[in-house]
Structure formats: structure tokens, C-alpha cells
Design an enzyme around this catalytic site. Structure first.
Site, PDB file in Angstrom:
ATOM      1  N   ALA A  84       0.815  -1.207   0.000  1.00 25.19           N
ATOM      2  CA  ALA A  84       0.000   0.000   0.000  1.00 25.19           C
ATOM      3  C   ALA A  84       0.860   1.273   0.000  1.00 25.19           C
ATOM      4  O   ALA A  84       2.048   1.235   0.331  1.00 25.19           O
ATOM      5  CB  ALA A  84      -0.893  -0.010   1.246  1.00 25.19           C
ATOM      6  N   THR A 124      -6.819 -11.115  -1.257  1.00 21.17           N
ATOM      7  CA  THR A 124      -6.087 -11.307  -0.002  1.00 21.17           C
ATOM      8  C   THR A 124      -7.060 -11.836   1.047  1.00 21.17           C
ATOM      9  O   THR A 124      -8.046 -11.175   1.371  1.00 21.17           O
ATOM     10  CB  THR A 124      -5.436  -9.986   0.435  1.00 21.17           C
ATOM     11  OG1 THR A 124      -4.577  -9.561  -0.632  1.00 21.17           O
ATOM     12  CG2 THR A 124      -4.612 -10.161   1.698  1.00 21.17           C
ATOM     13  N   LYS A 159      -4.409 -15.026  -1.889  1.00 19.60           N
ATOM     14  CA  LYS A 159      -3.153 -14.646  -1.229  1.00 19.60           C
ATOM     15  C   LYS A 159      -3.323 -14.678   0.283  1.00 19.60           C
ATOM     16  O   LYS A 159      -4.268 -14.085   0.816  1.00 19.60           O
ATOM     17  CB  LYS A 159      -2.749 -13.232  -1.664  1.00 19.60           C
ATOM     18  CG  LYS A 159      -1.580 -12.629  -0.900  1.00 19.60           C
ATOM     19  CD  LYS A 159      -1.172 -11.298  -1.493  1.00 19.60           C
ATOM     20  CE  LYS A 159      -0.005 -10.670  -0.782  1.00 19.60           C
ATOM     21  NZ  LYS A 159      -0.351 -10.047   0.502  1.00 19.60           N
ATOM     22  N   SER A 175       1.579 -16.936   2.049  1.00 20.45           N
ATOM     23  CA  SER A 175       2.034 -15.648   2.581  1.00 20.45           C
ATOM     24  C   SER A 175       1.524 -15.468   3.997  1.00 20.45           C
ATOM     25  O   SER A 175       0.399 -15.873   4.302  1.00 20.45           O
ATOM     26  CB  SER A 175       1.477 -14.514   1.694  1.00 20.45           C
ATOM     27  OG  SER A 175       1.687 -13.240   2.284  1.00 20.45           O
ATOM     28  N   ASP A 202       5.330 -15.279  -0.821  1.00 18.60           N
ATOM     29  CA  ASP A 202       6.033 -14.042  -0.469  1.00 18.60           C
ATOM     30  C   ASP A 202       6.318 -14.010   1.008  1.00 18.60           C
ATOM     31  O   ASP A 202       5.724 -14.739   1.792  1.00 18.60           O
ATOM     32  CB  ASP A 202       5.293 -12.784  -0.964  1.00 18.60           C
ATOM     33  CG  ASP A 202       4.013 -12.471  -0.192  1.00 18.60           C
ATOM     34  OD1 ASP A 202       3.936 -12.744   1.019  1.00 18.60           O
ATOM     35  OD2 ASP A 202       3.090 -11.910  -0.821  1.00 18.60           O
ATOM     36  N   GLY A 203       7.311 -13.182   1.380  1.00 17.11           N
ATOM     37  CA  GLY A 203       7.708 -13.044   2.777  1.00 17.11           C
ATOM     38  C   GLY A 203       9.167 -13.366   2.971  1.00 17.11           C
ATOM     39  O   GLY A 203       9.573 -14.525   2.871  1.00 17.11           O
ATOM     40  N   GLY A 204       9.975 -12.340   3.208  1.00 17.01           N
ATOM     41  CA  GLY A 204      11.367 -12.547   3.587  1.00 17.01           C
ATOM     42  C   GLY A 204      12.347 -12.786   2.459  1.00 17.01           C
ATOM     43  O   GLY A 204      13.519 -13.047   2.731  1.00 17.01           O
ATOM     44  N   ARG A 249      14.998 -11.845   0.140  1.00 21.12           N
ATOM     45  CA  ARG A 249      15.948 -10.724   0.066  1.00 21.12           C
ATOM     46  C   ARG A 249      17.143 -11.020  -0.824  1.00 21.12           C
ATOM     47  O   ARG A 249      17.964 -10.133  -1.081  1.00 21.12           O
ATOM     48  CB  ARG A 249      16.481 -10.388   1.472  1.00 21.12           C
ATOM     49  CG  ARG A 249      15.393 -10.051   2.490  1.00 21.12           C
ATOM     50  CD  ARG A 249      14.658  -8.761   2.138  1.00 21.12           C
ATOM     51  NE  ARG A 249      13.607  -8.461   3.103  1.00 21.12           N
ATOM     52  CZ  ARG A 249      12.312  -8.744   2.921  1.00 21.12           C
ATOM     53  NH1 ARG A 249      11.912  -9.330   1.802  1.00 21.12           N
ATOM     54  NH2 ARG A 249      11.415  -8.436   3.833  1.00 21.12           N
TER      55      ARG A 249
HETATM   56  C1  LIG Z   1       3.933  -1.645   3.876  1.00 22.50           C
HETATM   57  C2  LIG Z   1       3.211  -2.871   3.407  1.00 22.50           C
HETATM   58  C3  LIG Z   1       1.956  -2.744   2.849  1.00 22.50           C
HETATM   59  C4  LIG Z   1       1.277  -3.855   2.393  1.00 22.50           C
HETATM   60  N1  LIG Z   1       0.073  -3.701   1.781  1.00 22.50           N
HETATM   61  C5  LIG Z   1      -0.571  -4.788   1.304  1.00 22.50           C
HETATM   62  C6  LIG Z   1      -1.785  -4.636   0.603  1.00 22.50           C
HETATM   63  O1  LIG Z   1      -2.282  -3.540   0.392  1.00 22.50           O
HETATM   64  N2  LIG Z   1      -2.411  -5.764   0.185  1.00 22.50           N
HETATM   65  C7  LIG Z   1      -1.887  -7.016   0.386  1.00 22.50           C
HETATM   66  O2  LIG Z   1      -2.479  -8.007  -0.011  1.00 22.50           O
HETATM   67  N3  LIG Z   1      -0.711  -7.167   1.009  1.00 22.50           N
HETATM   68  C8  LIG Z   1      -0.043  -6.090   1.465  1.00 22.50           C
HETATM   69  N4  LIG Z   1       1.163  -6.254   2.079  1.00 22.50           N
HETATM   70  C9  LIG Z   1       1.756  -7.598   2.160  1.00 22.50           C
HETATM   71  C10 LIG Z   1       2.631  -7.896   0.937  1.00 22.50           C
HETATM   72  O3  LIG Z   1       1.851  -8.111  -0.206  1.00 22.50           O
HETATM   73  C11 LIG Z   1       3.495  -9.149   1.125  1.00 22.50           C
HETATM   74  O4  LIG Z   1       2.689 -10.210   1.561  1.00 22.50           O
HETATM   75  C12 LIG Z   1       4.642  -8.954   2.100  1.00 22.50           C
HETATM   76  O5  LIG Z   1       5.121  -7.638   2.081  1.00 22.50           O
HETATM   77  C13 LIG Z   1       5.760  -9.920   1.752  1.00 22.50           C
HETATM   78  O6  LIG Z   1       6.790  -9.840   2.663  1.00 22.50           O
HETATM   79  P1  LIG Z   1       8.163  -9.001   2.419  1.00 22.50           P
HETATM   80  O7  LIG Z   1       7.813  -7.592   2.688  1.00 22.50           O
HETATM   81  O8  LIG Z   1       9.058  -9.612   3.421  1.00 22.50           O
HETATM   82  O9  LIG Z   1       8.617  -9.240   1.001  1.00 22.50           O
HETATM   83  C14 LIG Z   1       1.863  -5.149   2.535  1.00 22.50           C
HETATM   84  C15 LIG Z   1       3.132  -5.263   3.097  1.00 22.50           C
HETATM   85  C16 LIG Z   1       3.804  -4.158   3.521  1.00 22.50           C
HETATM   86  C17 LIG Z   1       5.171  -4.307   4.087  1.00 22.50           C
HETATM   87  C1  LIG Z   2      -5.842  -0.690   3.864  1.00 23.36           C
HETATM   88  C2  LIG Z   2      -4.377  -0.791   3.739  1.00 23.36           C
HETATM   89  C3  LIG Z   2      -3.910  -2.195   3.858  1.00 23.36           C
HETATM   90  C4  LIG Z   2      -2.442  -2.280   3.789  1.00 23.36           C
HETATM   91  C5  LIG Z   2      -1.896  -3.588   4.244  1.00 23.36           C
HETATM   92  O1  LIG Z   2      -2.311  -4.651   3.843  1.00 23.36           O
HETATM   93  C6  LIG Z   2      -0.795  -3.582   5.187  1.00 23.36           C
HETATM   94  O2  LIG Z   2      -0.397  -2.505   5.638  1.00 23.36           O
HETATM   95  O3  LIG Z   2      -0.291  -4.673   5.487  1.00 23.36           O
END
Ligand SMILES: Cc1cc2nc3c(=O)[nH]c(=O)nc-3n(C[C@H](O)[C@H](O)[C@H](O)COP(=O)(O)O)c2cc1C
Ligand SMILES: CCCCC(=O)C(=O)O
Length: 355
Positions: free
Chosen positions: A77, A158, A221, A243, A276-278, A280
Site C-alpha cells: 500500500a 487477499t 493470497k 504468505s 512471499d515473505g522474507g 531478500r
Molecule cells: C507496507 C506494506 C503494505 C502492504 N500492503 C498490502 C496490501 O495492500 N495488500 C496485500 O495483499 N498485502 C499487502 N502487504 C503484504 C505484501 O503483499 C506481502 O505479503 C509482504 O510484504 C511480503 O513480505 P516481504 O515484505 O518480506 O517481502 C503489505 C506489506 C507491507 C510491508
Molecule cells: C488498507 C491498507 C492495507 C495495507 C496492508 O495490507 C498492510 O499494511 O499490510
């Protein structure tokens, strides 16, 4: 910059501290957040030798898209809090890298503008749209229409967010919503207003309704439990993203990579499984592929690139992952992603705990 860690350092220096905490933070004690990265360090690759070829091809086929590498941009976001160009920069960088951008429903640039920015770089650029199902079905339908009109080739629903996660850094900082001057543009003119993205409990029936209303592939997701993967496939999902939301929802969950093998087993190749997740490093990508993912998403690394250097920074992140993954593949004796099989992954330490 030679690593994502360096871009992260630069981003930390540049970002408004409250925004940095929003991007970097996780839920509660941030156990899952930390474990997402640490879990990769607990795993190792067992390279094969004397079977390499120089003509490697790391592209992958995904629902509604071919990606130049098995790394896509996870939906995150509020990119305008990281850089004034916001999601426009991210979209251009993903297009330049030839990979899929999963546009967040909570983007600070509308999906139509993101798509236009991506297509100005590459007319064939692929975008997917991430969606939180809204209790007012008209809102969901309008969002799906906006995504479809923008040319998105898949929807990513999601499902790990029946309620917002407890982001304790944000509570401490008093960061509760987008600051004045920013808006979730995909929500423009919708009931509830542009800031009002709802996270609300949903059921499989809501998903059936969504699937009946669109011909786009629908990926889910935020799946961690193998039984949910089974149900998802039974209900016709076109893909699964393993995720834990970057450790931002339930803190007491496993690292994404630790949840992957059982879900890949359940899927058995019937639908693509992403993770997804971690992630790097390129070697993290290789481990995830060896454990059954067709591709991985990166969330925070993209934000670090964006905050560090706008479009160029995001391009750098994606090119670093491409180079590192290709290099890892070469060192593992592989020619393409299919050569990364499960037998190549082992747990660090002596096998069986004994020498
Ligand atoms: C700042 C931030 C905002 C996110 N916003 C969303 C979002 O709007 N919708 C969503 O499905 N996942 C959101 N996520 C989750 C990411 O899609 C993803 O699952 C996650 O960041 C993966 O981990 P990583 O940051 O370690 O790569 C957000 C993650 C972060 C860090
Ligand atoms: C409504 C914003 C959702 C963002 C999100 O998924 C997050 O910050 O992890």
C-alpha cells in the site's frame, strides 16, 4: 548499491520515521516478520555439478502473464509515502524488468494510471490487481471493473485479513491512516470514501460470487494451512500465494517458506503456488522454487528501492534479484527453474542432527 540490504539502509535514512515504521513493521512482537527472513537462513542448497549449461532461461509462465524471472512485485500500500512518484515509479520499474506488478487496492495511484505508466515502458507489461473483498458487493464489483478496464490479467484476493493486524509501531507513532493529501485512489467515488478500505471476515461463498462475476483468473493470497489450499483448489482458485502478509497480520504464524512445502504438496502442480515473505536474495528465490513455488513476490525490498531512488531504485532491486537468482541457478547446475527440485534443499547443520 550492491545489495538489497544497502538499499534498505538508504531508505531508512530517507524516509519520514513514522512512514519507515509503517513499511518496515509487523504485527505484535514481529516474530513472524523476523522469522520470514531467518527461515531462509536455516535452509541450504545442495548444488548439483557437471550438468550446467550456459544458455539459462529464468522466465516463467504465470496466470495471465509470462514473467522474465520468477520474481514479481507483491502488492503493498501507499507508495507515495515512500516517494513522490509513488506507484507510477514502481509500475515503470516492474515493466522495465518484464515482470508482473501486483497493484495494491490500497495504492495511492489508481490502477488505470499504473497500467498506463507500465505500458508506456512496455506495451506488453503485465499487471494483476490485489483485492480485499468488501461487504458492499457493489464496491467490489466496481473495483473489479476498474482493474479489468486497466487491463489487469488476474485478480489476487487477499484472504488473511478478516481484521487489520495489530501494528504496534503504528500505534506508538499515532499512524492510523493516510496523512492528508494522500488517498487510496482505487476507492475514488465509492461509497465509504477513498480512505475507507474495509477488512472484514469473508467466506468461500463470497469468493464464489467473485469468480462468477469475472472471467479473470483469481488467485488467493495469504494461505498457510494446507487444508485451505485444498479447499481453494476445490473451489476453483487459479493460484495460491503462500504468505503471512509479511508478518503484519497474525504474529503467531510460521515463516512463509516453512509453510510452503506442504501447500505445494497439496497443490501437486494443479495450480501455481507463489510465495512471499522474507525474500531478500536470489538464493531465497531458488530455495522457494525448489520447495515448490513457481515464483516469489517481494514487498519491502521494492519499497526500499522506491524510497532510496524512485523508479531507478526499484529497478535496481529487481535487477539485483534477477542477477542473484540466475547466478544461484548456475551454481546449482541448473538451466531453468524446473531444475530446482526439492532434493536440492536441506536444513543447515548435520543431517539428522548428528555427524
Ligand atoms: C507496507 C506494506 C503494505 C502492504 N500492503 C498490502 C496490501 O495492500 N495488500 C496485500 O495483499 N498485502 C499487502 N502487504 C503484504 C505484501 O503483499 C506481502 O505479503 C509482504 O510484504 C511480503 O513480505 P516481504 O515484505 O518480506 O517481502 C503489505 C506489506 C507491507 C510491508
Ligand atoms: C488498507 C491498507 C492495507 C495495507 C496492508 O495490507 C498492510 O499494511 O499490510
Amino acid at each position: 548499491m550492491t545489495t538489497i540490504a544497502e538499499l534498505h539502509d538508504r531508505a531508512r535514512q530517507r524516509l519520514v520515521p513514522e512512514y519507515y515504521d509503517y513499511f518496515a513493521g509487523g504485527a505484535a512482537d514481529e516474530t513472524a516478520l523476523a522469522d520470514n527472513e531467518r527461515a531462509f537462513r536455516r535452509l541450504a542448497l545442495m548444488p548439483r555439478v557437471l550438468r550446467g549449461r550456459a544458455d539459462r532461461d529464468i522466465s516463467v509462465e504465470l496466470p495471465g502473464a509470462r514473467a522474465s524471472m520468477p520474481v514479481v512485485v507483491a502488492p503493498t500500500a501507499f507508495h507515495r509515502l515512500a516517494h513522490p512518484d509513488g506507484e507510477l515509479a514502481t509500475a515503470r520499474a516492474a515493466a522495465a524488468a518484464g515482470t508482473v506488478l501486483i497493484a495494491s487496492m490500497a495504492a495511492t495511484v489508481g490502477v488505470g494510471e499504473m497500467a498506463a505508466a507500465a505500458r508506456a515502458v512496455d506495451p506488453g507489461a503485465a499487471l494483476w490487481f490485489q483485492l480485499y473483498l468488501q461487504s458492499d458487493t457493489r464496491v467490489t464489483e466496481t473495483l473489479v471493473r476498474r482493474a479489468t478496464d486497466a487491463g489487469c490479467s488476474a485478480l489476487v484476493v487477499t484472504v488473511d485479513s478478516p481484521v487489520f493486524g495489530r501494528h504496534e509501531r503504528d500505534r506508538r507513532n499515532g499512524f492510523a491512516d493516510l496523512p492528508a493529501g494522500f488517498a487510496a485512489e482505487n476507492m475514488r467515488d465509492l461509497p465509504g470514501g477513498r480512505r475507507n478500505i474495509e477488512m472484514t471476515p469473508m467466506s468461500w461463498e463470497h469468493l464464489d460470487r467473485l469468480r462468477a462475476s469475472t472471467s479473470l483468473p483469481v488467485l488467493l493470497k495469504g494461505i498457510l494451512h494446507p487444508e485451505d489450499a485444498h479447499l481453494a483448489i476445490e473451489r476453483g482458485a487459479d493460484g495460491i500465494v503462500v504468505s503471512n502478509h509479511g508478518g503484519r497480520q497474525l504474529d503467531a504464524v510460521p515463516a512463509s517458506i516453512d509453510a510452503l512445502p506442504r501447500i505445494a504438496e497439496v497443490a501437486g502442480g494443479r495450480v501455481p503456488v507463489l510465495l512471499d515473505g522474507g525474500v531478500r536474495r536470489g538464493s531465497d528465490v531458488a530455495i522457494a522454487l525448489a520447495l515448490g513455488a513457481v515464483a516469489v513476490g517481494v514487498g519491502r525490498p521494492v519499497i526500499w528501492g522506491l524510497a532510496a531512488d524512485g523508479e531507478l531504485g526499484v529497478r535496481q532491486v529487481l535487477e539485483l534479484l534477477r542477477e542473484e537468482f540466475d547466478h544461484t541457478l548456475a551454481l546449482c547446475g541448473g538451466q531453468g527453474p524446473a531444475d530446482l527440485t526439492r532434493d536440492l534443499v536441506t536444513v543447515r547443520g548435520p543431517e539428522g542432527g548428528k555427524w
